[in-house]
Design an enzyme around this catalytic site. Structure first.
Site, mmCIF file in Angstrom:
data_model
loop_
_atom_site.group_PDB
_atom_site.id
_atom_site.type_symbol
_atom_site.label_atom_id
_atom_site.label_comp_id
_atom_site.label_asym_id
_atom_site.label_seq_id
_atom_site.Cartn_x
_atom_site.Cartn_y
_atom_site.Cartn_z
ATOM 1 N N ASP A 96 0.627 -1.148 -0.211
ATOM 2 C CA ASP A 96 -0.320 0.263 0.009
ATOM 3 C C ASP A 96 1.002 1.308 0.144
ATOM 4 O OD1 ASP A 96 -2.568 1.191 0.193
ATOM 5 O OD2 ASP A 96 -2.508 1.238 2.247
ATOM 6 N N HIS A 97 0.530 1.935 -0.889
ATOM 7 C CA HIS A 97 1.440 3.338 -0.669
ATOM 8 C C HIS A 97 2.405 3.537 -0.963
ATOM 9 C CE1 HIS A 97 -2.052 5.934 0.015
ATOM 10 N NE2 HIS A 97 -3.457 4.805 0.422
ATOM 11 N N HIS A 113 -7.804 9.368 4.358
ATOM 12 C CA HIS A 113 -7.072 8.455 5.718
ATOM 13 C C HIS A 113 -7.256 8.718 7.654
ATOM 14 C CE1 HIS A 113 -4.569 8.012 2.090
ATOM 15 N NE2 HIS A 113 -5.460 6.143 2.701
ATOM 16 N N GLY A 114 -7.417 8.092 8.092
ATOM 17 C CA GLY A 114 -7.119 8.305 9.386
ATOM 18 C C GLY A 114 -8.131 8.829 10.435
ATOM 19 N N HIS A 167 -10.260 5.058 -1.064
ATOM 20 C CA HIS A 167 -9.528 4.829 0.300
ATOM 21 C C HIS A 167 -9.749 5.303 1.146
ATOM 22 C CE1 HIS A 167 -4.819 3.297 -1.046
ATOM 23 N NE2 HIS A 167 -5.542 3.339 -2.039
ATOM 24 N N SER A 206 -11.627 4.132 6.802
ATOM 25 C CA SER A 206 -13.248 4.137 8.182
ATOM 26 C C SER A 206 -13.338 5.330 8.772
ATOM 27 C CB SER A 206 -10.605 3.865 8.860
ATOM 28 O OG SER A 206 -10.627 3.190 9.203
ATOM 29 N N ASN A 236 -10.926 -0.091 0.709
ATOM 30 C CA ASN A 236 -9.489 -0.235 1.940
ATOM 31 C C ASN A 236 -9.474 1.215 3.644
ATOM 32 O OD1 ASN A 236 -7.965 -0.445 0.204
ATOM 33 N ND2 ASN A 236 -6.566 1.227 0.319
ATOM 34 N N VAL A 237 -9.404 -0.487 4.590
ATOM 35 C CA VAL A 237 -9.988 -0.321 6.033
ATOM 36 C C VAL A 237 -8.300 -0.394 6.454
ATOM 37 C CG1 VAL A 237 -11.362 -0.928 7.789
ATOM 38 C CG2 VAL A 237 -12.282 -0.456 5.036
ATOM 39 N N THR A 246 -7.184 2.339 10.122
ATOM 40 C CA THR A 246 -7.170 3.004 11.476
ATOM 41 C C THR A 246 -8.171 2.209 12.110
ATOM 42 O OG1 THR A 246 -6.938 5.177 10.473
ATOM 43 C CG2 THR A 246 -8.069 5.461 11.910
HETATM 44 P P1 13P Z 1 -8.000 4.277 7.031
HETATM 45 O O1 13P Z 1 -6.801 4.197 7.423
HETATM 46 O O2 13P Z 1 -8.934 5.184 7.162
HETATM 47 O O3 13P Z 1 -9.359 3.225 7.147
HETATM 48 O O4 13P Z 1 -7.337 4.126 5.233
HETATM 49 C C1 13P Z 1 -6.414 3.261 4.813
HETATM 50 C C2 13P Z 1 -5.931 3.217 3.787
HETATM 51 O O5 13P Z 1 -6.682 3.977 2.533
HETATM 52 C C3 13P Z 1 -4.837 2.500 3.360
HETATM 53 O O6 13P Z 1 -4.364 2.810 2.300
#
Ligand code: 13P
Length: 280
Positions: free
Chosen positions: A81-82, A179-180, A207, A210, A229-230, A232
């Site tokens: 990821d990323h 994110h977060g 993305h 959460s 994508n999850v 956090t």
């Molecule tokens: P969250 O941590 O907000 O769930 O995002 C995860 C994410 O997008 C990882 O690429």
């Protein structure tokens, strides 16, 4: 069983559901993801970013995820990821990852496309799947707080250019998520998802999964999202459960059983939102 994520995502698109992609941060989160996916008969994508690989030990993290994925009774993709560098992409492909993401979204479009093209080339040589990002997805990956998610939405014309010119397998446009943990309520641009989905013919990735209200996740999938994508929320469940459990239980293996259960509840809920249960 370990599979490239494109297999799982193409199936999901045909079946009108999404594949949940969970970030893992340690052994018990990894186990909670796999055992819950097995219970729910759901395909799943396990993912980890270079920042975490560096922190928890890249070789050990890759080995444990790969072995867990191979032994799983459901299809599992292992995704980097990323990554903002091709070095990490090459490293991941050499260490059994079946899917890799280049995040060059902070660079000018032409440079983003050039890095995405190179990522496609490296991934294809290993039979792996590639992902690229466009626009600014709010927040900082793996941070506790987010910025304003309204900033920097993906432009549909640029999205088409990036996907067409790079040949990328899966695509993550910024559509208003962050994110977060959300500081501001998420403001997802559903018509943008729909528009990009009609233009580009590859699976779309959401993305920052959460803290998004359930009905918004369902709507995003309806509009064309194939991978959610999850990260956090799993960390929050882990931390809360670990803090509570350690008050009365100090035997590590007993404590982690409880923690796995707590993380598993989040995993189960996200699987049901994605509609991937029973699809393995
Ligand atoms: P969250 O941590 O907000 O769930 O995002 C995860 C994410 O997008 C990882 O690429």
């Amino acid at each position: 069983m370990l599979e490239p994520s494109i297999h799982l995502l193409n199936k999901a698109r045909q079946g009108h559901y999404a594949v949940p992609a969970f970030n893992f941060h340690n052994l018990e989160i990894l186990q909670a993801i796999i055992e819950t996916a097995e219970k729910q008969h759901s395909p799943v994508i396990l993912q980890i970013s270079p920042i975490y690989l560096e922190k928890i030990g890249d070789i050990a993290a890759a080995a444990m995820a790969q072995e867990a994925a191979k032994a799983a009774k459901v299809p599992v993709a292992l995704h980097l990821d990323h990554s903002n560098s091709l070095q990490w992409i090459e490293w991941a492909l050499a260490h059994g990852f079946t899917s890799v993401m280049i995040d060059a979204s902070a660079l000018p479009l032409d440079e983003n496309i050039a890095l995405a093209r190179k990522t496609v080339e490296l991934a294809r040589a290993q039979g792996a799947t590639s992902e690229a990002e466009l626009g600014h997805i709010g927040g900082i990956e793996d941070a506790q707080e987010t910025g304003n998610p309204d900033m920097g939405l993906a432009d549909p014309v640029e999205a088409l250019k990036l996907v067409t010119e790079s040949g990328i397998d899966t695509f993550a446009p910024a559509v208003g998520t962050a994110h977060g943990l959300y500081k501001f309520p998420p403001n997802i641009n559903f018509s943008l998802i729909e528009k990009i989905c009609s233009l580009v013919k590859v699976p779309l990735v959401l993305h920052g999964g959460s803290g998004i209200p359930d009905d918004m996740i369902r709507e995003a999938i309806k509009k064309g999202i194939a991978k959610v994508n999850v990260g956090t929320e799993l960390k929050v469940a882990w931390a809360k459960s670990m803090a509570e459990t350690l008050i009365t239980e100090q035997e590590p293996w007993k404590a982690v059983l409880k923690v796995r259960e707590a993380v598993g509840q989040v995993v189960e809920h996200k699987i049901s939102l994605c509609g991937s249960n029973g699809k393995a």
